[in-house]
Design a protein around this motif. Structure first.
Motif, PDB file in Angstrom:
ATOM      1  N   GLU A  80       0.465  -9.857 -37.376  1.00  0.00           N
ATOM      2  CA  GLU A  80      -0.277  -8.655 -37.034  1.00  0.00           C
ATOM      3  C   GLU A  80      -1.172  -8.276 -38.202  1.00  0.00           C
ATOM      4  O   GLU A  80      -0.758  -8.382 -39.356  1.00  0.00           O
ATOM      5  CB  GLU A  80       0.732  -7.537 -36.750  1.00  0.00           C
ATOM      6  N   SER A 116      -4.452  -5.153 -34.525  1.00  0.00           N
ATOM      7  CA  SER A 116      -3.953  -3.873 -34.008  1.00  0.00           C
ATOM      8  C   SER A 116      -5.021  -2.790 -33.922  1.00  0.00           C
ATOM      9  O   SER A 116      -5.006  -1.986 -32.985  1.00  0.00           O
ATOM     10  CB  SER A 116      -2.758  -3.392 -34.820  1.00  0.00           C
ATOM     11  N   ASN A 119      -6.748  -3.684 -30.804  1.00  0.00           N
ATOM     12  CA  ASN A 119      -5.872  -4.036 -29.690  1.00  0.00           C
ATOM     13  C   ASN A 119      -6.278  -5.386 -29.080  1.00  0.00           C
ATOM     14  O   ASN A 119      -6.391  -5.525 -27.869  1.00  0.00           O
ATOM     15  CB  ASN A 119      -5.857  -2.928 -28.636  1.00  0.00           C
TER      16      ASN A 119
END
Length: 181
Positions: A80, A116, A119
Motif C-alpha cells: 500500500e 490509497s 483508491n
C-alpha cells in the motif's frame, strides 16, 4: 533480523480487503489462498491492552500470500502506498528471489499495489516488477511512477472491498500465452 515497533496498522486497508477477497474466493471454490504470518519473537508487551509493543523478526518473510487458483500455484505480496511514486525499497531482495524461484516452478508471482490516496488497485506481474528492479540495479530510478504502469492491469474494488485479482491472473495468463506463440 529487523526490529518491529508497533506504529498502528500500516497497510492494513489493503490486507483487510485481500483477506475478505480470499474468504469470498474460498467460499465460491475459486481459490484457496493463505496469509503467511511473519514469525516474530515478542520483547515487550503492553499487558493491560494485551498487545506486543516491541518484537524481533525471527526470519525474513517471503510473500504475504500463497495458495492455488484452480490448479495454478500463486504467491503474491500486497503493498500500500499514498504517493504516485512507489519506492522499490518497499520490496526486498529475498522477496524478489523467492518469487523468481516460484515462477521457475511454473507458479504465478505478482504484487497487488493499492494507491490509497486515489483508491486505485494495480496487479503487477512479476516480470513487470523485474523491469523496474533491474533498472534500479543498473543505476536508474529507485522507484516507479503510476504513469509507467500497464493500463491493462488496473483494477477497481468490487462491492467496496473485494480485490478482483483473479481478473489480473487471467490477464497475466493471456500475456504469458501470447509470449509463447
Amino acid at each position: 533480523m529487523g526490529t518491529w515497533n508497533s506504529r498502528g496498522l500500516r497497510g492494513s486497508t489493503l490486507e483487510d480487503f485481500v483477506n475478505r477477497t480470499n474468504e469470498y474466493y474460498m467460499e465460491k471454490n475459486l481459490a484457496l489462498i493463505q496469509k503467511i504470518p511473519t514469525p516474530i519473537t515478542p520483547v515487550r508487551m503492553d499487558k493491560e491492552h494485551r498487545q506486543i509493543t516491541l518484537a524481533y523478526f525471527e526470519q525474513r518473510s517471503t510473500v504475504d500470500y500463497i495458495g492455488v487458483v484452480q490448479g495454478i500455484p500463486v504467491c503474491f505480496d500486497a503493498k500500500e502506498c499514498v504517493a504516485d511514486t512507489f519506492p522499490l525499497q518497499n520490496i526486498h531482495e529475498h522477496q524478489i528471489e523467492f518469487m523468481g524461484r516460484f515462477e521457475k516452478q511454473e507458479g504465478i508471482a505478482f504484487f497487488l499495489l493499492y494507491y490509497s490516496a486515489k483508491n486505485i488497485l494495480y496487479y503487477m506481474r512479476y516480470e513487470e516488477m523485474m523491469k523496474f528492479w533491474n533498472r534500479a540495479k543498473k543505476g536508474g530510478r529507485k522507484s516507479f511512477r503510476l504513469e509507467e504502469l500497464d493500463p491493462e492491469f488496473f483494477m477497481e474494488l468490487r462491492r467496496g472491498s473485494l480485490v478482483p485479482y483473479l481478473d489480473g491472473i487471467n490477464k497475466d495468463l493471456d500475456v504469458r500465452e501470447q509470449k509463447q506463440k
